[in-house]
Design a protein around this motif. Structure first.
Motif, PDB file in Angstrom:
ATOM      1  N   HIS A  23       1.011  -1.163   0.060  1.00 40.50           N
ATOM      2  CA  HIS A  23      -0.082   0.114   0.032  1.00 40.50           C
ATOM      3  C   HIS A  23       0.873   1.272  -0.033  1.00 40.50           C
ATOM      4  CE1 HIS A  23      -3.275  -2.494   2.013  1.00 40.50           C
ATOM      5  NE2 HIS A  23      -3.301  -2.673   0.804  1.00 40.50           N
ATOM      6  N   ALA A  24       2.001   1.111   0.985  1.00 41.98           N
ATOM      7  CA  ALA A  24       2.669   2.471   0.822  1.00 41.98           C
ATOM      8  C   ALA A  24       3.546   2.564  -0.627  1.00 41.98           C
ATOM      9  CB  ALA A  24       3.833   2.297   1.938  1.00 41.98           C
ATOM     10  N   ALA A  25       3.868   1.428  -0.967  1.00 44.17           N
ATOM     11  CA  ALA A  25       4.605   1.698  -2.500  1.00 44.17           C
ATOM     12  C   ALA A  25       3.645   2.012  -3.498  1.00 44.17           C
ATOM     13  CB  ALA A  25       5.202   0.206  -2.943  1.00 44.17           C
ATOM     14  N   LEU A  26       2.399   1.689  -3.444  1.00 39.06           N
ATOM     15  CA  LEU A  26       1.484   2.174  -4.408  1.00 39.06           C
ATOM     16  C   LEU A  26       1.397   3.583  -4.135  1.00 39.06           C
ATOM     17  CD1 LEU A  26      -1.318  -0.467  -4.886  1.00 39.06           C
ATOM     18  CD2 LEU A  26      -0.062   0.251  -6.993  1.00 39.06           C
ATOM     19  N   ALA A  27       0.984   4.085  -3.017  1.00 33.48           N
ATOM     20  CA  ALA A  27       0.825   5.468  -2.723  1.00 33.48           C
ATOM     21  C   ALA A  27       2.116   6.136  -3.137  1.00 33.48           C
ATOM     22  CB  ALA A  27       0.766   5.741  -1.317  1.00 33.48           C
ATOM     23  N   ALA A  28       3.187   5.903  -2.906  1.00 32.72           N
ATOM     24  CA  ALA A  28       4.298   6.718  -3.420  1.00 32.72           C
ATOM     25  C   ALA A  28       4.422   6.690  -4.703  1.00 32.72           C
ATOM     26  CB  ALA A  28       5.622   6.046  -2.926  1.00 32.72           C
ATOM     27  N   LEU A  29       4.255   5.566  -5.506  1.00 35.73           N
ATOM     28  CA  LEU A  29       4.187   5.741  -7.212  1.00 35.73           C
ATOM     29  C   LEU A  29       3.107   6.528  -7.496  1.00 35.73           C
ATOM     30  CD1 LEU A  29       4.639   1.839  -7.610  1.00 35.73           C
ATOM     31  CD2 LEU A  29       6.428   3.543  -8.298  1.00 35.73           C
ATOM     32  N   ALA A  30       1.873   6.383  -7.185  1.00 33.12           N
ATOM     33  CA  ALA A  30       0.891   7.264  -7.512  1.00 33.12           C
ATOM     34  C   ALA A  30       0.974   8.634  -7.293  1.00 33.12           C
ATOM     35  CB  ALA A  30      -0.513   6.839  -6.726  1.00 33.12           C
ATOM     36  N   ALA A  31       1.925   9.204  -6.456  1.00 32.51           N
ATOM     37  CA  ALA A  31       2.238  10.551  -6.404  1.00 32.51           C
ATOM     38  C   ALA A  31       3.135  11.311  -7.337  1.00 32.51           C
ATOM     39  CB  ALA A  31       2.873  10.764  -4.710  1.00 32.51           C
ATOM     40  N   CYS A  32       3.586  10.337  -8.332  1.00 37.49           N
ATOM     41  CA  CYS A  32       4.695  10.523  -9.349  1.00 37.49           C
ATOM     42  C   CYS A  32       3.727  11.038 -10.648  1.00 37.49           C
ATOM     43  CB  CYS A  32       5.407   9.498  -9.459  1.00 37.49           C
ATOM     44  SG  CYS A  32       6.487   9.025  -8.131  1.00 37.49           S
ATOM     45  N   LYS A  33       4.537  11.968 -11.299  1.00 44.44           N
ATOM     46  CA  LYS A  33       3.940  12.522 -12.766  1.00 44.44           C
ATOM     47  C   LYS A  33       3.973  11.401 -13.679  1.00 44.44           C
ATOM     48  CE  LYS A  33       4.496  15.786 -15.889  1.00 44.44           C
ATOM     49  NZ  LYS A  33       5.329  17.363 -16.378  1.00 44.44           N
ATOM     50  N   GLY A  34       2.936  11.049 -14.258  1.00 45.43           N
ATOM     51  CA  GLY A  34       2.785  10.229 -15.506  1.00 45.43           C
ATOM     52  C   GLY A  34       2.204   8.938 -14.859  1.00 45.43           C
ATOM     53  N   TYR A  35       1.882   8.734 -13.438  1.00 46.07           N
ATOM     54  CA  TYR A  35       1.296   7.543 -13.008  1.00 46.07           C
ATOM     55  C   TYR A  35      -0.152   7.577 -13.481  1.00 46.07           C
ATOM     56  CZ  TYR A  35      -0.857   4.482  -9.642  1.00 46.07           C
ATOM     57  OH  TYR A  35      -1.437   3.571  -8.838  1.00 46.07           O
ATOM     58  N   LEU A  36      -0.694   6.337 -14.066  1.00 47.31           N
ATOM     59  CA  LEU A  36      -2.129   6.566 -14.426  1.00 47.31           C
ATOM     60  C   LEU A  36      -3.105   5.754 -13.348  1.00 47.31           C
ATOM     61  CD1 LEU A  36      -1.738   6.041 -18.346  1.00 47.31           C
ATOM     62  CD2 LEU A  36      -2.111   8.101 -17.032  1.00 47.31           C
ATOM     63  N   ARG A  37      -2.658   4.409 -13.116  1.00 50.62           N
ATOM     64  CA  ARG A  37      -3.186   3.701 -12.104  1.00 50.62           C
ATOM     65  C   ARG A  37      -2.670   2.661 -11.682  1.00 50.62           C
ATOM     66  NH1 ARG A  37      -5.263   3.080 -16.871  1.00 50.62           N
ATOM     67  NH2 ARG A  37      -6.723   4.790 -16.751  1.00 50.62           N
ATOM     68  N   GLY A  38      -2.994   1.978 -10.583  1.00 49.60           N
ATOM     69  CA  GLY A  38      -2.263   0.751 -10.077  1.00 49.60           C
ATOM     70  C   GLY A  38      -3.194  -0.117  -9.117  1.00 49.60           C
ATOM     71  N   ARG A  39      -2.769  -1.374  -9.084  1.00 53.18           N
ATOM     72  CA  ARG A  39      -3.446  -2.296  -8.364  1.00 53.18           C
ATOM     73  C   ARG A  39      -2.755  -3.365  -7.557  1.00 53.18           C
ATOM     74  NH1 ARG A  39      -7.770  -3.017 -12.894  1.00 53.18           N
ATOM     75  NH2 ARG A  39      -9.497  -1.607 -11.878  1.00 53.18           N
ATOM     76  N   LEU A  40      -3.129  -3.650  -6.365  1.00 54.11           N
ATOM     77  CA  LEU A  40      -2.504  -4.635  -5.550  1.00 54.11           C
ATOM     78  C   LEU A  40      -3.220  -6.125  -5.749  1.00 54.11           C
ATOM     79  CD1 LEU A  40      -0.112  -6.101  -3.678  1.00 54.11           C
ATOM     80  CD2 LEU A  40      -1.923  -5.138  -1.825  1.00 54.11           C
ATOM     81  N   GLY A  41      -2.741  -7.312  -5.987  1.00 51.55           N
ATOM     82  CA  GLY A  41      -3.623  -8.287  -6.359  1.00 51.55           C
ATOM     83  C   GLY A  41      -2.866  -9.510  -5.558  1.00 51.55           C
ATOM     84  N   ARG A  42      -3.841 -10.485  -5.021  1.00 50.55           N
ATOM     85  CA  ARG A  42      -3.485 -11.920  -4.616  1.00 50.55           C
ATOM     86  C   ARG A  42      -3.974 -12.803  -5.310  1.00 50.55           C
ATOM     87  NH1 ARG A  42      -3.714 -13.093   1.814  1.00 50.55           N
ATOM     88  NH2 ARG A  42      -2.220 -14.572   1.909  1.00 50.55           N
ATOM     89  N   ALA A  43      -3.179 -13.760  -5.710  1.00 52.92           N
ATOM     90  CA  ALA A  43      -3.760 -15.071  -6.364  1.00 52.92           C
ATOM     91  C   ALA A  43      -5.078 -15.870  -5.613  1.00 52.92           C
ATOM     92  CB  ALA A  43      -2.820 -16.051  -6.861  1.00 52.92           C
ATOM     93  N   TYR A  44      -6.011 -16.137  -6.238  1.00 56.85           N
ATOM     94  CA  TYR A  44      -7.109 -17.003  -5.473  1.00 56.85           C
ATOM     95  C   TYR A  44      -6.471 -18.228  -5.253  1.00 56.85           C
ATOM     96  CZ  TYR A  44     -10.906 -13.567  -6.393  1.00 56.85           C
ATOM     97  OH  TYR A  44     -11.838 -12.487  -6.464  1.00 56.85           O
ATOM     98  N   ASP A  45      -5.903 -18.809  -6.375  1.00 51.75           N
ATOM     99  CA  ASP A  45      -5.648 -20.355  -6.218  1.00 51.75           C
ATOM    100  C   ASP A  45      -4.224 -20.617  -5.527  1.00 51.75           C
ATOM    101  OD1 ASP A  45      -7.636 -20.790  -8.110  1.00 51.75           O
ATOM    102  OD2 ASP A  45      -6.377 -20.521  -9.897  1.00 51.75           O
ATOM    103  N   ASP A  46      -3.661 -19.450  -5.220  1.00 47.20           N
ATOM    104  CA  ASP A  46      -2.336 -19.823  -4.327  1.00 47.20           C
ATOM    105  C   ASP A  46      -2.058 -18.371  -3.541  1.00 47.20           C
ATOM    106  OD1 ASP A  46       0.324 -20.021  -3.221  1.00 47.20           O
ATOM    107  OD2 ASP A  46       1.211 -21.185  -5.022  1.00 47.20           O
ATOM    108  N   PRO A  47      -2.628 -18.066  -2.589  1.00 43.68           N
ATOM    109  CA  PRO A  47      -2.291 -17.030  -1.824  1.00 43.68           C
ATOM    110  C   PRO A  47      -1.025 -16.548  -1.580  1.00 43.68           C
ATOM    111  CG  PRO A  47      -3.261 -18.797  -0.314  1.00 43.68           C
ATOM    112  CD  PRO A  47      -3.324 -19.171  -1.691  1.00 43.68           C
ATOM    113  N   GLU A  48       0.067 -17.321  -1.624  1.00 40.54           N
ATOM    114  CA  GLU A  48       1.588 -17.162  -1.613  1.00 40.54           C
ATOM    115  C   GLU A  48       1.930 -16.022  -2.790  1.00 40.54           C
ATOM    116  OE1 GLU A  48       3.999 -20.123  -1.286  1.00 40.54           O
ATOM    117  OE2 GLU A  48       3.483 -20.497   0.873  1.00 40.54           O
ATOM    118  N   HIS A  49       1.182 -15.826  -3.665  1.00 46.07           N
ATOM    119  CA  HIS A  49       1.280 -15.093  -5.092  1.00 46.07           C
ATOM    120  C   HIS A  49       0.667 -13.819  -5.020  1.00 46.07           C
ATOM    121  CE1 HIS A  49       4.038 -18.193  -7.151  1.00 46.07           C
ATOM    122  NE2 HIS A  49       3.253 -18.945  -6.276  1.00 46.07           N
ATOM    123  N   TRP A  50       1.563 -12.849  -5.129  1.00 50.70           N
ATOM    124  CA  TRP A  50       1.050 -11.475  -4.999  1.00 50.70           C
ATOM    125  C   TRP A  50       1.352 -10.709  -6.369  1.00 50.70           C
ATOM    126  CZ3 TRP A  50      -1.561  -8.802  -0.707  1.00 50.70           C
ATOM    127  CH2 TRP A  50      -1.543  -9.663   0.379  1.00 50.70           C
TER     128      TRP A  50
END
Length: 109
Positions: A23-50
């Motif tokens: 969340h902190a990484a996304l917020a820092a990136l989102a504050a930068c010029k040229g950023y359009l959008r971002g998302r954090l996701g976690r795999a349904y089938d294997d919750p170790e994968h983000w």
């Protein structure tokens, strides 16, 4: 430009801690010029994968964002834990809801 960064967070590690740092990484990136959008996701089938997926106006905007102080503090340590694989992609086709397809040519020389 599309950036897809994948992570494996082993069981026994705190997924909540990873999510907070992401969340902190996304917020820092989102504050930068040229950023359009971002998302954090976690795999349904294997919750170790983000994944963190961000979109940028250009490769230059993304590269400049990586030099930003807040990104270096809040995102770079997390990004250093990503899987070692290609993560930056040029967008060559885009489909809008309703089926409108827009095809682009490659910017690669």
């Amino acid at each position: 430009m599309l950036v897809m960064t994948r992570f494996v967070v082993p069981e026994g590690s705190s997924g909540d801690d990873f999510a907070e740092r992401a969340h902190a990484a996304l917020a820092a990136l989102a504050a930068c010029k040229g950023y359009l959008r971002g998302r954090l996701g976690r795999a349904y089938d294997d919750p170790e994968h983000w994944s963190i997926v961000t979109e940028w106006e250009s490769v230059g905007a993304y590269r400049r964002a990586l030099s930003n102080y807040d990104v270096k503090v809040n995102a770079t340590p997390l990004l250093a834990q990503a899987l070692d694989e290609p993560s930056a992609f040029e967008v060559l086709a885009e489909a809008a809801p309703g089926g409108d397809l827009r095809v682009a040519t490659s910017d690669r020389a």
